[in-house]
Design a protein around this motif. Structure first.
Motif, PDB file in Angstrom:
ATOM      1  N   GLY A 178      -3.026   5.750   8.448  1.00 49.97           N
ATOM      2  CA  GLY A 178      -3.164   4.466   7.773  1.00 49.97           C
ATOM      3  C   GLY A 178      -3.858   3.438   8.641  1.00 49.97           C
ATOM      4  O   GLY A 178      -4.016   3.634   9.855  1.00 49.97           O
ATOM      5  N   ASN A 179      -4.289   2.349   8.025  1.00 44.69           N
ATOM      6  CA  ASN A 179      -4.942   1.254   8.733  1.00 44.69           C
ATOM      7  C   ASN A 179      -4.075  -0.007   8.658  1.00 44.69           C
ATOM      8  O   ASN A 179      -3.116  -0.077   7.898  1.00 44.69           O
ATOM      9  CB  ASN A 179      -6.322   0.979   8.124  1.00 44.69           C
ATOM     10  N   HIS A 180      -4.469  -1.003   9.459  1.00 42.07           N
ATOM     11  CA  HIS A 180      -3.765  -2.294   9.481  1.00 42.07           C
ATOM     12  C   HIS A 180      -2.273  -2.092   9.760  1.00 42.07           C
ATOM     13  O   HIS A 180      -1.401  -2.554   9.012  1.00 42.07           O
ATOM     14  CB  HIS A 180      -3.975  -3.048   8.166  1.00 42.07           C
ATOM     15  N   LEU A 181      -2.000  -1.399  10.841  1.00 40.16           N
ATOM     16  CA  LEU A 181      -0.609  -1.071  11.173  1.00 40.16           C
ATOM     17  C   LEU A 181       0.220  -2.309  11.479  1.00 40.16           C
ATOM     18  O   LEU A 181      -0.236  -3.240  12.134  1.00 40.16           O
ATOM     19  CB  LEU A 181      -0.581  -0.151  12.399  1.00 40.16           C
ATOM     20  N   ARG A 182       1.445  -2.278  11.006  1.00 40.21           N
ATOM     21  CA  ARG A 182       2.421  -3.295  11.387  1.00 40.21           C
ATOM     22  C   ARG A 182       3.810  -2.823  10.962  1.00 40.21           C
ATOM     23  O   ARG A 182       3.951  -1.909  10.145  1.00 40.21           O
ATOM     24  CB  ARG A 182       2.114  -4.654  10.748  1.00 40.21           C
ATOM     25  N   PHE A 183       4.830  -3.439  11.548  1.00 41.96           N
ATOM     26  CA  PHE A 183       6.208  -3.206  11.137  1.00 41.96           C
ATOM     27  C   PHE A 183       6.687  -4.394  10.318  1.00 41.96           C
ATOM     28  O   PHE A 183       6.325  -5.541  10.596  1.00 41.96           O
ATOM     29  CB  PHE A 183       7.121  -3.038  12.351  1.00 41.96           C
ATOM     30  N   SER A 184       7.516  -4.127   9.340  1.00 42.19           N
ATOM     31  CA  SER A 184       8.145  -5.211   8.583  1.00 42.19           C
ATOM     32  C   SER A 184       9.282  -5.801   9.410  1.00 42.19           C
ATOM     33  O   SER A 184       9.661  -5.258  10.453  1.00 42.19           O
ATOM     34  CB  SER A 184       8.672  -4.686   7.251  1.00 42.19           C
ATOM     35  N   SER A 185       9.850  -6.899   8.927  1.00 50.63           N
ATOM     36  CA  SER A 185      10.928  -7.560   9.664  1.00 50.63           C
ATOM     37  C   SER A 185      12.177  -6.696   9.775  1.00 50.63           C
ATOM     38  O   SER A 185      13.013  -6.903  10.666  1.00 50.63           O
ATOM     39  CB  SER A 185      11.285  -8.891   8.994  1.00 50.63           C
ATOM     40  N   ASP A 186      12.320  -5.710   8.866  1.00 50.70           N
ATOM     41  CA  ASP A 186      13.463  -4.794   8.948  1.00 50.70           C
ATOM     42  C   ASP A 186      13.067  -3.452   9.563  1.00 50.70           C
ATOM     43  O   ASP A 186      13.705  -2.421   9.315  1.00 50.70           O
ATOM     44  CB  ASP A 186      14.098  -4.588   7.577  1.00 50.70           C
ATOM     45  N   ASN A 187      11.981  -3.452  10.356  1.00 52.74           N
ATOM     46  CA  ASN A 187      11.566  -2.311  11.183  1.00 52.74           C
ATOM     47  C   ASN A 187      11.012  -1.120  10.391  1.00 52.74           C
ATOM     48  O   ASN A 187      11.012   0.015  10.891  1.00 52.74           O
ATOM     49  CB  ASN A 187      12.717  -1.830  12.085  1.00 52.74           C
ATOM     50  N   LYS A 188      10.516  -1.368   9.185  1.00 49.64           N
ATOM     51  CA  LYS A 188       9.865  -0.300   8.424  1.00 49.64           C
ATOM     52  C   LYS A 188       8.361  -0.342   8.661  1.00 49.64           C
ATOM     53  O   LYS A 188       7.772  -1.406   8.855  1.00 49.64           O
ATOM     54  CB  LYS A 188      10.167  -0.428   6.926  1.00 49.64           C
ATOM     55  N   VAL A 189       7.719   0.837   8.664  1.00 49.03           N
ATOM     56  CA  VAL A 189       6.285   0.938   8.912  1.00 49.03           C
ATOM     57  C   VAL A 189       5.504   0.487   7.686  1.00 49.03           C
ATOM     58  O   VAL A 189       5.772   0.925   6.566  1.00 49.03           O
ATOM     59  CB  VAL A 189       5.895   2.391   9.263  1.00 49.03           C
ATOM     60  N   LEU A 190       4.533  -0.394   7.916  1.00 43.16           N
ATOM     61  CA  LEU A 190       3.638  -0.824   6.849  1.00 43.16           C
ATOM     62  C   LEU A 190       2.204  -0.524   7.272  1.00 43.16           C
ATOM     63  O   LEU A 190       1.808  -0.798   8.399  1.00 43.16           O
ATOM     64  CB  LEU A 190       3.777  -2.327   6.581  1.00 43.16           C
ATOM     65  N   CYS A 191       1.424   0.076   6.365  1.00 49.49           N
ATOM     66  CA  CYS A 191       0.030   0.343   6.666  1.00 49.49           C
ATOM     67  C   CYS A 191      -0.721   0.514   5.346  1.00 49.49           C
ATOM     68  O   CYS A 191      -0.126   0.621   4.273  1.00 49.49           O
ATOM     69  CB  CYS A 191      -0.137   1.579   7.537  1.00 49.49           C
ATOM     70  N   VAL A 192      -2.042   0.505   5.431  1.00 49.21           N
ATOM     71  CA  VAL A 192      -2.894   0.705   4.267  1.00 49.21           C
ATOM     72  C   VAL A 192      -3.476   2.106   4.329  1.00 49.21           C
ATOM     73  O   VAL A 192      -4.044   2.502   5.339  1.00 49.21           O
ATOM     74  CB  VAL A 192      -4.037  -0.323   4.229  1.00 49.21           C
ATOM     75  N   ASN A 193      -3.319   2.878   3.256  1.00 48.84           N
ATOM     76  CA  ASN A 193      -3.832   4.239   3.196  1.00 48.84           C
ATOM     77  C   ASN A 193      -4.871   4.312   2.084  1.00 48.84           C
ATOM     78  O   ASN A 193      -4.570   4.114   0.910  1.00 48.84           O
ATOM     79  CB  ASN A 193      -2.694   5.228   2.915  1.00 48.84           C
ATOM     80  N   VAL A 194      -6.126   4.591   2.463  1.00 53.28           N
ATOM     81  CA  VAL A 194      -7.217   4.663   1.499  1.00 53.28           C
ATOM     82  C   VAL A 194      -7.307   6.087   0.959  1.00 53.28           C
ATOM     83  O   VAL A 194      -7.405   7.053   1.709  1.00 53.28           O
ATOM     84  CB  VAL A 194      -8.565   4.282   2.151  1.00 53.28           C
ATOM     85  N   VAL A 195      -7.257   6.233  -0.375  1.00 51.05           N
ATOM     86  CA  VAL A 195      -7.289   7.536  -1.021  1.00 51.05           C
ATOM     87  C   VAL A 195      -8.558   7.655  -1.867  1.00 51.05           C
ATOM     88  O   VAL A 195      -8.831   6.785  -2.700  1.00 51.05           O
ATOM     89  CB  VAL A 195      -6.058   7.755  -1.918  1.00 51.05           C
ATOM     90  N   ASN A 196      -9.352   8.705  -1.649  1.00 52.25           N
ATOM     91  CA  ASN A 196     -10.579   8.943  -2.410  1.00 52.25           C
ATOM     92  C   ASN A 196     -11.533   7.762  -2.400  1.00 52.25           C
ATOM     93  O   ASN A 196     -12.191   7.447  -3.393  1.00 52.25           O
ATOM     94  CB  ASN A 196     -10.250   9.310  -3.869  1.00 52.25           C
TER      95      ASN A 196
END
Length: 240
Positions: A220-238
């Protein structure tokens, strides 16, 4: 880094001037190192801690706030290159590899590398946490680095005996998957209980995201963690 060829006495004078500028000043003097022994002084950016690197007999050592650490053959910079020494004063800042002792951003922790015999040894808060064969590239790929609040110390050890082998280390323990970037870009959760970074899969067939030391199986791109420690990212499909 802010540095200059200043004597140890200047450090005391600066502390006194700072105290006199405040109401009801209280001056406390502490001897950090004997004058004239070619000592280098490193000050934490926050927390007011001081490291002194200098000769200890015929060998070298690091003192933190006046407390001497182990005696070593040579002090290394965070990227593994030999430290030349000299009467200097510098302030440890994030990403600085020109000073031999690295303080965490809040000043609560410190780390440095040294050469003992034929080994490169990493010290974290006064304790040896890693040891490996010394070579000119031992920390060149991934210098010593603290997480934002200083809870974690990470780096990459390079072994050139019989071919180049690199090992990612988190808090002195090996992590099986090597970060893709040089130096490694590691993202930590708000409480620093979790971390992630970009890497190649162990079979080198694809790019992947390593989370808490394990292959997540996705990228994924634009990696970051949320305030409750969950992984957030952007995944480009097709391509969308």
């Amino acid at each position: 880094m802010r540095s200059g060829r200043l004597g140890i006495g200047v450090l005391f004078i600066s502390a006194l001037l700072n105290s006199f500028a405040q109401a009801d000043p209280k001056v406390e003097e502490q001897i950090l190192a004997p004058a004239g022994n070619g000592s280098s002084i490193i000050i934490s950016e926050h927390g007011v801690h001081v490291a002194v690197v200098g000769l200890n007999g015929s060998r070298m050592g690091v003192s933190i706030d006046g407390v001497a650490g182990p005696v070593v053959d040579q002090i290394l910079l965070p990227n593994g290159q030999p430290f030349g020494g000299g009467n200097t004063v510098g302030v440890s800042t994030v990403g600085d590899i020109a000073l031999p002792v690295l303080f965490s951003p809040n000043g609560d922790h410190y780390a440095y590398a040294a050469k003992i015999g034929n080994d490169a040894v990493i010290f974290h808060d006064g304790k040896e946490i890693t040891r490996g064969p010394y070579n000119a590239s031992v920390l060149n790929f991934g210098p010593l680095c603290f997480s934002p609040s200083g809870k974690h110390l990470f780096f990459i050890l390079t072994d050139t005996a019989g071919g180049v082998k690199r090992q990612f280390m988190m808090d002195g323990k090996p992590v099986s998957i090597l970060p893709q970037e040089n130096p490694p870009a590691v993202y930590f959760s708000p409480d620093e209980s979790r971390y992630m970074y970009y890497a190649m899969s162990e079979d080198h067939s694809r790019s992947t995201l390593v989370v808490d030391g394990k292959d997540s199986g996705y990228f994924g791109n634009h990696l970051r963690f949320s305030s409750d420690n969950k992984v957030l990212c952007v995944n480009v499909v097709n391509g969308k």
